[in-house]
Design a protein around this motif. Structure first.
Motif, PDB file in Angstrom:
ATOM      1  N   GLU A  77       0.840  -1.200   0.000  1.00  0.00           N
ATOM      2  CA  GLU A  77       0.000   0.000   0.000  1.00  0.00           C
ATOM      3  C   GLU A  77       0.876   1.251   0.000  1.00  0.00           C
ATOM      4  OE1 GLU A  77      -3.544  -0.712   0.392  1.00  0.00           O
ATOM      5  OE2 GLU A  77      -3.691   1.273  -0.490  1.00  0.00           O
ATOM      6  N   ARG A  78       1.930   1.209   0.812  1.00  0.00           N
ATOM      7  CA  ARG A  78       2.869   2.331   0.854  1.00  0.00           C
ATOM      8  C   ARG A  78       3.485   2.581  -0.520  1.00  0.00           C
ATOM      9  NH1 ARG A  78       3.392   3.307   6.205  1.00  0.00           N
ATOM     10  NH2 ARG A  78       3.611   1.388   7.371  1.00  0.00           N
ATOM     11  N   ALA A  79       3.871   1.512  -1.169  1.00  0.00           N
ATOM     12  CA  ALA A  79       4.491   1.646  -2.493  1.00  0.00           C
ATOM     13  C   ALA A  79       3.510   2.282  -3.466  1.00  0.00           C
ATOM     14  CB  ALA A  79       4.948   0.279  -2.990  1.00  0.00           C
ATOM     15  N   SER A  80       2.269   1.834  -3.436  1.00  0.00           N
ATOM     16  CA  SER A  80       1.267   2.412  -4.340  1.00  0.00           C
ATOM     17  C   SER A  80       1.057   3.882  -4.031  1.00  0.00           C
ATOM     18  CB  SER A  80      -0.063   1.667  -4.193  1.00  0.00           C
ATOM     19  OG  SER A  80       0.074   0.335  -4.603  1.00  0.00           O
ATOM     20  N   ALA A  81       1.005   4.213  -2.738  1.00  0.00           N
ATOM     21  CA  ALA A  81       0.804   5.608  -2.361  1.00  0.00           C
ATOM     22  C   ALA A  81       1.965   6.464  -2.843  1.00  0.00           C
ATOM     23  CB  ALA A  81       0.641   5.715  -0.845  1.00  0.00           C
ATOM     24  N   ALA A  82       3.182   5.920  -2.720  1.00  0.00           N
ATOM     25  CA  ALA A  82       4.353   6.673  -3.171  1.00  0.00           C
ATOM     26  C   ALA A  82       4.285   6.919  -4.673  1.00  0.00           C
ATOM     27  CB  ALA A  82       5.629   5.903  -2.815  1.00  0.00           C
ATOM     28  N   LEU A  83       3.838   5.905  -5.418  1.00  0.00           N
ATOM     29  CA  LEU A  83       3.703   6.080  -6.863  1.00  0.00           C
ATOM     30  C   LEU A  83       2.660   7.145  -7.181  1.00  0.00           C
ATOM     31  CD1 LEU A  83       3.938   2.458  -8.239  1.00  0.00           C
ATOM     32  CD2 LEU A  83       5.521   4.347  -8.586  1.00  0.00           C
ATOM     33  N   ALA A  84       1.551   7.113  -6.444  1.00  0.00           N
ATOM     34  CA  ALA A  84       0.503   8.108  -6.677  1.00  0.00           C
ATOM     35  C   ALA A  84       1.050   9.503  -6.403  1.00  0.00           C
ATOM     36  CB  ALA A  84      -0.697   7.818  -5.786  1.00  0.00           C
ATOM     37  N   ALA A  85       1.895   9.614  -5.375  1.00  0.00           N
ATOM     38  CA  ALA A  85       2.454  10.917  -5.034  1.00  0.00           C
ATOM     39  C   ALA A  85       3.388  11.398  -6.130  1.00  0.00           C
ATOM     40  CB  ALA A  85       3.190  10.839  -3.698  1.00  0.00           C
ATOM     41  N   VAL A  86       4.154  10.467  -6.707  1.00  0.00           N
ATOM     42  CA  VAL A  86       5.111  10.858  -7.731  1.00  0.00           C
ATOM     43  C   VAL A  86       4.415  11.150  -9.059  1.00  0.00           C
ATOM     44  CG1 VAL A  86       5.837   8.765  -8.940  1.00  0.00           C
ATOM     45  CG2 VAL A  86       7.550  10.394  -8.133  1.00  0.00           C
ATOM     46  N   ARG A  87       3.219  10.622  -9.208  1.00  0.00           N
ATOM     47  CA  ARG A  87       2.449  10.903 -10.427  1.00  0.00           C
ATOM     48  C   ARG A  87       2.010  12.362 -10.470  1.00  0.00           C
ATOM     49  NH1 ARG A  87       0.052   5.633 -10.300  1.00  0.00           N
ATOM     50  NH2 ARG A  87      -1.538   6.350  -8.878  1.00  0.00           N
ATOM     51  N   GLY A  88       2.054  13.031  -9.302  1.00  0.00           N
ATOM     52  CA  GLY A  88       1.646  14.431  -9.267  1.00  0.00           C
ATOM     53  C   GLY A  88       0.604  14.656  -8.196  1.00  0.00           C
ATOM     54  N   GLY A  89      -0.128  15.728  -8.287  1.00  0.00           N
ATOM     55  CA  GLY A  89      -1.128  16.074  -7.280  1.00  0.00           C
ATOM     56  C   GLY A  89      -2.283  15.097  -7.270  1.00  0.00           C
ATOM     57  N   PRO A  90      -3.212  15.304  -6.362  1.00  0.00           N
ATOM     58  CA  PRO A  90      -4.380  14.416  -6.266  1.00  0.00           C
ATOM     59  C   PRO A  90      -5.153  14.407  -7.567  1.00  0.00           C
ATOM     60  CG  PRO A  90      -4.250  15.896  -4.379  1.00  0.00           C
ATOM     61  CD  PRO A  90      -3.243  16.376  -5.369  1.00  0.00           C
ATOM     62  N   ALA A  91      -5.439  13.219  -8.069  1.00  0.00           N
ATOM     63  CA  ALA A  91      -6.167  13.096  -9.327  1.00  0.00           C
ATOM     64  C   ALA A  91      -6.856  11.752  -9.371  1.00  0.00           C
ATOM     65  CB  ALA A  91      -5.208  13.245 -10.519  1.00  0.00           C
ATOM     66  N   GLY A  92      -7.819  11.637 -10.256  1.00  0.00           N
ATOM     67  CA  GLY A  92      -8.505  10.384 -10.456  1.00  0.00           C
ATOM     68  C   GLY A  92      -9.629  10.176  -9.467  1.00  0.00           C
ATOM     69  N   PRO A  93     -10.265   9.010  -9.536  1.00  0.00           N
ATOM     70  CA  PRO A  93     -11.402   8.736  -8.656  1.00  0.00           C
ATOM     71  C   PRO A  93     -10.966   8.566  -7.206  1.00  0.00           C
ATOM     72  CG  PRO A  93     -10.847   6.798  -9.951  1.00  0.00           C
ATOM     73  CD  PRO A  93      -9.979   7.911 -10.443  1.00  0.00           C
ATOM     74  N   LEU A  94     -11.778   9.072  -6.297  1.00  0.00           N
ATOM     75  CA  LEU A  94     -11.551   8.896  -4.856  1.00  0.00           C
ATOM     76  C   LEU A  94     -12.888   8.501  -4.241  1.00  0.00           C
ATOM     77  CD1 LEU A  94      -9.708   9.263  -2.323  1.00  0.00           C
ATOM     78  CD2 LEU A  94     -10.682  11.549  -2.141  1.00  0.00           C
ATOM     79  N   ARG A  95     -12.944   7.256  -3.786  1.00  0.00           N
ATOM     80  CA  ARG A  95     -14.219   6.766  -3.243  1.00  0.00           C
ATOM     81  C   ARG A  95     -14.304   7.063  -1.752  1.00  0.00           C
ATOM     82  NH1 ARG A  95     -12.793   1.269  -5.557  1.00  0.00           N
ATOM     83  NH2 ARG A  95     -10.900   2.211  -4.715  1.00  0.00           N
ATOM     84  N   ILE A  96     -15.288   7.851  -1.379  1.00  0.00           N
ATOM     85  CA  ILE A  96     -15.443   8.321  -0.013  1.00  0.00           C
ATOM     86  C   ILE A  96     -16.673   7.663   0.598  1.00  0.00           C
ATOM     87  CG2 ILE A  96     -15.798  10.359   1.430  1.00  0.00           C
ATOM     88  CD1 ILE A  96     -14.617  12.022  -0.868  1.00  0.00           C
ATOM     89  N   GLY A  97     -16.507   7.085   1.764  1.00  0.00           N
ATOM     90  CA  GLY A  97     -17.645   6.552   2.506  1.00  0.00           C
ATOM     91  C   GLY A  97     -17.983   7.493   3.644  1.00  0.00           C
ATOM     92  N   ALA A  98     -19.264   7.642   3.956  1.00  0.00           N
ATOM     93  CA  ALA A  98     -19.648   8.562   5.029  1.00  0.00           C
ATOM     94  C   ALA A  98     -20.941   8.107   5.671  1.00  0.00           C
ATOM     95  CB  ALA A  98     -19.812   9.974   4.492  1.00  0.00           C
ATOM     96  N   PHE A  99     -21.039   8.345   6.983  1.00  0.00           N
ATOM     97  CA  PHE A  99     -22.314   8.067   7.659  1.00  0.00           C
ATOM     98  C   PHE A  99     -23.275   9.204   7.322  1.00  0.00           C
ATOM     99  CE2 PHE A  99     -19.283  10.042  10.478  1.00  0.00           C
ATOM    100  CZ  PHE A  99     -19.982  11.123  11.016  1.00  0.00           C
ATOM    101  N   PRO A 100     -24.588   8.952   7.401  1.00  0.00           N
ATOM    102  CA  PRO A 100     -25.586   9.893   6.864  1.00  0.00           C
ATOM    103  C   PRO A 100     -25.429  11.320   7.358  1.00  0.00           C
ATOM    104  CG  PRO A 100     -26.623   7.813   7.406  1.00  0.00           C
ATOM    105  CD  PRO A 100     -25.194   7.704   7.875  1.00  0.00           C
ATOM    106  N   THR A 101     -25.221  11.513   8.676  1.00  0.00           N
ATOM    107  CA  THR A 101     -25.138  12.895   9.172  1.00  0.00           C
ATOM    108  C   THR A 101     -23.966  13.626   8.536  1.00  0.00           C
ATOM    109  OG1 THR A 101     -25.904  11.995  11.285  1.00  0.00           O
ATOM    110  CG2 THR A 101     -25.181  14.286  11.259  1.00  0.00           C
ATOM    111  N   ALA A 102     -22.833  12.955   8.452  1.00  0.00           N
ATOM    112  CA  ALA A 102     -21.663  13.580   7.846  1.00  0.00           C
ATOM    113  C   ALA A 102     -21.918  13.865   6.379  1.00  0.00           C
ATOM    114  CB  ALA A 102     -20.446  12.681   8.003  1.00  0.00           C
ATOM    115  N   ALA A 103     -22.569  12.918   5.708  1.00  0.00           N
ATOM    116  CA  ALA A 103     -22.842  13.109   4.291  1.00  0.00           C
ATOM    117  C   ALA A 103     -23.646  14.375   4.071  1.00  0.00           C
ATOM    118  CB  ALA A 103     -23.592  11.896   3.746  1.00  0.00           C
ATOM    119  N   ARG A 104     -24.549  14.657   5.022  1.00  0.00           N
ATOM    120  CA  ARG A 104     -25.424  15.811   4.827  1.00  0.00           C
ATOM    121  C   ARG A 104     -24.760  17.112   5.257  1.00  0.00           C
ATOM    122  NH1 ARG A 104     -30.925  14.286   6.862  1.00  0.00           N
ATOM    123  NH2 ARG A 104     -29.695  14.048   8.745  1.00  0.00           N
TER     124      ARG A 104
END
Lengths: 289, 289
Positions: A77-104
């Motif tokens: 996981e660390r290796a993948s994260a490092a690659l993502a960091a070297v690819r540049g800034g945050p990009a691509g899909p990011l799947r976020i889970g949230a409980f209902p109150t937070a979602a709202r």
DNA sequence: GGTCGAGCATAAGCTCAGCTTAAGCTCGAA
DNA sequence: TTCGAGCTTAAGCTGAGCTTATGCTCGACC
């Protein structure tokens, strides 16, 4: 060389208990999982699973290997994260889970900030109860999730999950001055299996009684409407109690709820995860706490 | 999920420099290695290799991934070692590499002790120069190796290799009272590329001159025979100098050589490795040091 | 005490990842 | 200019690993 895919299956088996559940989590057939685990056992040269009739349990060697699997998968996981960091800034899909109150309440400003700062990021939100978050993160169905932990309720305790604290808020009780004073009332709690349900039960147990739960309602707006109709008492967090309906009196309790961001261990260096946590924290000051 | 097999190829490329050398080390064709590395680049989403004509070099991202690959492979090694430990005592084949002097002096008593204590172990010895040990260990051709390090010669410096010290011994010079006194002599050293060769060169450089190397001989018995014939001077370790031929006068120098056991990082918990190191150390007191 | 269903293993078949061989391209050395 | 060392691409083949199908075991339930 040990195959991390097989190690992942073994780890999931340790958490979920049955091969069928593992298969469902990784969208394989149970047959495939069974074959993979058999192959892993063969390579390991030592029994990892004990088959007793139609159930399967891990041997001590199996549990030992799960510990090592955890470390291996974390490094990957660390290796993948490092690659993502070297690819540049945050990009691509990011799947976020949230409980209902937070979602709202939390997500709208947070996502506005997030997509504003990182246009290449494509956040995708799914509602999920905190109790299911660990499994969804491990299975790779989510990248980051908003969860909460209550006093009395043990926090996320999964060796493969890491959390970052976001904020805390006090809890309120409807129409009674204290939990102890609601000993003989009917209670409104979340559905069994949710964190809100456990929280209410434990709070009552800590006050010395077993609550009489009459209604199982997850949505706090509905909970407050029930309370206003005199159908029972309930514990609600501050965020859900900023505009209580008329006729409901809220008493602040010496209980609190903490909201955290959770993600796979080793993935904290992923730029998208970092950006999301930052966005969550940026949104917090605007909340009516 | 990143594939450790591909990560291993990338790490080997970082050490060996060419795809052809990697292919030879893992007994693949260069084509297979090239394809695997291309696939890894595709999965990484960032260029890892820079192709300039017929040569290939690692990009900064490539070097970063090598660091992470190192950590991942080390964890996998740990997991394998843990499984071997849980399988029971030391058993199965154990490939041992040794430099010639050690093979002749240290190994016979050590192997006797080893197979006596662990009959299920099948040690297999191969002679190898310490300079090639790291590569052979990483490639999985050896499990443990005897190496030495000299003053002036940097010790094994490979992030994927771990060492355990065994013993030290003084060095001797033939027919001269000091290295400086042999400034204008003909020298007998090991073959270029071996540790013994570097050791002699560095020792002379430290004494302020470049040695005139006339003969390249690896076997210390032959070296001493050459010295007895007046063909030159040489540096020999104590183990090789217990019975010098007549006519050779040995002077003990303030130089020493240390012998160590080397193995893949993370593999130290492997019972066979532990047993081998123990056996080596048990054999040391019987050496004529 | 049968019957049913949940859970796992095995057999058989199919697909694709990953290897080999073969051929082509690039560049430095002779 | 030619040759050879080194990398890539194309084409083909094999086996790992998936699916479907089937059978076995055992607890739950009438």
């Amino acid at each position: 060389m040990l195959d991390p895919r097989k190690l992942h299956l073994l780890r999931e088996l340790a958490r979920r208990g049955t091969i069928a559940a593992v298969a469902e989590a990784v969208t394989f057939t149970p047959s495939a999982v069974s074959q993979q685990l058999s192959a892993l056992e063969r390579e390991a040269g030592v029994p990892l699973l004990e088959r007793t009739g139609r159930t399967v349990t891990l041997t001590p060697a199996g549990h030992l290997l799960v510990e090592h699997a955890q470390a291996v998968l974390e490094q990957l996981e660390r290796a993948s994260a490092a690659l993502a960091a070297v690819r540049g800034g945050p990009a691509g899909p990011l799947r976020i889970g949230a409980f209902p109150t937070a979602a709202r309440v939390l997500l709208p400003p947070a996502l506005a900030h997030l997509t504003g700062a990182h246009p290449a990021l494509e956040p995708r939100v799914a509602e999920i109860d905190p109790a299911d978050v660990s499994a969804a993160l491990r299975a790779g169905e989510l990248d980051v999730a908003l969860v909460h932990e209550y006093d009395f309720v043990p926090p996320v305790t999964d060796a493969s999950i890491e959390t970052a604290p976001l904020f805390g808020e006090p809890m309120y009780l409807t129409d009674r001055p204290s939990v102890a004073a609601a000993r003989s009332d009917a209670w409104i709690t979340g559905k069994p299996g949710t964190l809100c349900h456990s929280m209410a039960i434990r709070a009552c147990q800590a006050a010395g009684f077993e609550p009489r739960v009459r209604h199982h309602v997850d949505d706090f707006d509905t909970v407050l409407a029930f309370a206003a109709a005199g159908l029972g008492v309930a514990l609600v967090p501050h965020l859900a109690a900023t505009a209580p309906p008329p006729g409901v009196r809220l008493t602040r309790l010496p209980l609190s709820r903490r909201t955290l961001a959770a993600f796979r261990k080793g993935n904290g260096a992923h730029p998208a995860i970092g950006a999301a946590v930052t966005a969550f924290r940026t949104a917090v000051p605007h909340l009516p706490l």
